[in-house]
Write a protein that holds these residues in place. Structure first.
Motif, short mmCIF file in Angstrom:
data_model
loop_
_atom_site.label_atom_id
_atom_site.label_comp_id
_atom_site.label_asym_id
_atom_site.label_seq_id
_atom_site.Cartn_x
_atom_site.Cartn_y
_atom_site.Cartn_z
N MET B 1 0.88 -1.42 -0.07
CA MET B 1 -0.13 0.02 0.09
C MET B 1 1.07 0.96 0.01
O MET B 1 1.52 1.43 0.78
CB MET B 1 -0.96 0.00 1.26
CG MET B 1 -2.01 -0.82 1.27
SD MET B 1 -3.26 -0.75 2.64
CE MET B 1 -2.08 -1.49 3.76
N LYS B 2 0.79 2.12 -0.94
CA LYS B 2 1.44 3.21 -0.90
C LYS B 2 0.90 4.39 0.03
O LYS B 2 -0.21 4.49 0.21
CB LYS B 2 1.65 3.99 -2.41
CG LYS B 2 0.22 4.65 -2.74
CD LYS B 2 0.61 5.07 -4.39
CE LYS B 2 -0.63 5.65 -5.14
NZ LYS B 2 -0.84 6.86 -4.65
N LYS B 3 1.96 5.14 0.49
CA LYS B 3 1.33 6.30 1.37
C LYS B 3 0.55 7.34 0.77
O LYS B 3 1.10 7.57 -0.89
CB LYS B 3 2.62 6.90 1.96
CG LYS B 3 3.38 6.23 3.04
CD LYS B 3 2.49 6.36 4.67
CE LYS B 3 3.30 6.59 5.60
NZ LYS B 3 2.71 6.92 6.75
N SER B 4 -0.27 7.93 1.30
CA SER B 4 -1.10 9.00 0.72
C SER B 4 -0.81 10.35 0.84
O SER B 4 -0.42 10.59 1.94
CB SER B 4 -2.60 8.64 1.01
OG SER B 4 -3.36 9.51 0.60
N ASN B 5 -1.10 11.20 0.00
CA ASN B 5 -0.90 12.67 0.29
C ASN B 5 -2.02 13.36 0.58
O ASN B 5 -2.32 14.41 0.68
CB ASN B 5 0.10 13.29 -0.62
CG ASN B 5 -0.70 13.15 -2.14
OD1 ASN B 5 -1.75 12.85 -2.15
ND2 ASN B 5 0.12 13.63 -3.04
N ASP B 6 -2.85 12.28 0.72
CA ASP B 6 -4.72 12.80 0.71
C ASP B 6 -4.77 13.70 2.09
O ASP B 6 -5.79 14.29 2.29
CB ASP B 6 -5.58 11.72 0.88
CG ASP B 6 -5.95 11.42 -0.47
OD1 ASP B 6 -6.27 12.18 -1.32
OD2 ASP B 6 -6.28 10.49 -0.82
N ALA B 7 -3.69 13.39 3.36
CA ALA B 7 -3.77 14.08 4.57
C ALA B 7 -3.65 15.62 4.07
O ALA B 7 -4.44 16.25 4.70
CB ALA B 7 -2.87 13.69 5.36
N PHE B 8 -2.80 15.94 3.13
CA PHE B 8 -2.55 17.32 2.97
C PHE B 8 -4.00 17.97 2.30
O PHE B 8 -4.48 19.00 2.65
CB PHE B 8 -1.39 17.52 1.89
CG PHE B 8 -1.36 18.92 1.30
CD1 PHE B 8 -1.09 19.74 2.05
CD2 PHE B 8 -1.86 19.11 0.21
CE1 PHE B 8 -0.93 21.13 1.57
CE2 PHE B 8 -1.71 20.56 -0.47
CZ PHE B 8 -1.19 21.32 0.39
#
Lengths: 247, 113
Positions: B1-8
């Motif tokens: 699973m790739k890390k997500s930049n959705d947090a930003f």
């Protein structure tokens, strides 16, 4: 006077016949104290013994009798026939899960997802027994108590359109259960769970449709739990961004 | 699973949603319904003009407008992904949505700041 009846349309799937699933209708007595599960038991005992479905406690605790009734995921032990009168009542296996036979679904994916979130109190070091029990105040308990009410019935997975589209999504119950332990003051597994769940298959896949909380028979509010988890995940992301520890 | 930049993006989305829900209905009600219908005595044009000239007001207005754009962008991105089943256009949609929000924010900054 003849007893009033209601028609139950059950989606039948018998893999040994090699046929496509199809609806089969049964007329059952329309009794005010009967739920859909009683009607299925009546069919199995008196009309058609080949019907397969799961059930156990009949009182909304075991979480095994969840099915789609008229397209909505519900516990059949809590769905009174009179609510759906005059019928017909359409009963199908839980949506978004592979079907083994009739109303029985294959739930390995859900069980694997539960395990993935480490749903137990994680400690960096076990406390020696002689130091006594972990103390927890009622206020600390109330932080997560509603999330402990989950009975793993998977109605939220059937209600969640994201899980239907993206089977890799950890899903509502598993994420709410992760929050149940994250918010427990005895637990130290927050970082490990965040590393596993702050990604495209974890909390960030949820688009806050909210159907999971609508479907939950135990008022767990998984959608709310995931939003709280996202807030924690976003705070964590900004913290690591600012301190340049790397994402 | 790739890390997500959705947090930003989710931070901007969440901030925009919260601010928009809190302030925009009240502002719309006051300035497009209550004041024109005479239910409340609104401020004069001169007063509003003076208020909008104040740098703090402009910064607040810019924040509200810009975050509203990002709220739209994030929601619309997932509407296209899931609602219209366009997930295969992942990158194009993200560029259009967030690019639109960035462009809108730049225009707002040009006008206001």
């Amino acid at each position: 006077m003849a007893e009033e009846t209601i028609t139950i349309e059950v989606l039948r799937y018998l893999p040994e016949n090699g046929a496509e699933p199809e609806f089969q209708s049964y007329d059952v007595p329309l009794r005010s104290d009967w739920v859909v599960l009683d009607a299925l038991n009546h069919i199995k005992d008196h009309i058609d013994g080949t019907l397969s479905y799961r059930w156990s406690c009949r009182m909304g605790v075991c979480g095994s009798c969840g099915m789609m009734i008229n397209g909505e995921p519900v516990l059949t032990c809590a769905a009174f026939l009179t609510k759906y009168a005059p019928g017909p009542i359409r009963v199908e296996p839980l949506a978004h899960f592979p079907v083994v036979r009739d109303l029985v679904t294959e739930v390995t994916d859900f069980v694997d997802k539960l395990k993935h979130v480490k749903p137990w109190v994680v400690r960096e070091e076990d406390k020696p027994l002689e130091e006594g029990e972990f103390k927890q105040t009622p206020a600390e308990l109330s932080d997560f108590k509603s999330y402990t009410m989950c009975i793993n019935c998977m109605l939220c997975y059937s209600a969640c359109p994201v899980y239907g589209l993206e089977p890799g999504f950890a899903g509502p119950a598993a994420l709410a259960l992760a929050q149940r332990y994250n918010l427990d003051n005895r637990d130290e597994g927050n970082d490990e769970r965040m590393a596993r769940l702050s990604n495209d298959e974890g909390i960030w896949s949820c688009t806050m449709v909210g159907e999971c909380s609508e479907a939950c028979p135990k008022d767990v509010d998984p959608a709310g739990a995931i939003q709280r988890y996202k807030l924690a995940g976003a705070a964590e992301w900004w913290k690591s961004f600012i301190t340049r520890k790397g994402k | 699973m790739k890390k997500s930049n959705d947090a930003f993006w989710w931070t901007l989305f969440g901030g925009g949603g919260a601010l928009t829900a809190m302030f925009v209905p009240a502002l719309l009600f006051l300035f497009t319904i209550a004041t024109p219908l005479g239910w409340v005595e609104g401020p004069s044009y001169a007063n509003i003009a003076w208020l909008l000239m104040h740098p703090l007001t402009r910064i607040v207005a810019f924040g509200l407008i810009s975050l509203s754009f990002f709220h739209w962008a994030h929601r619309f991105r997932f509407t296209l992904y899931d609602g219209l089943q366009l997930k295969h256009l992942f990158e194009l949609i993200a560029v259009i949505c967030y690019g639109g929000a960035i462009a809108g924010s730049l225009v707002a900054a040009y006008v206001l700041l």
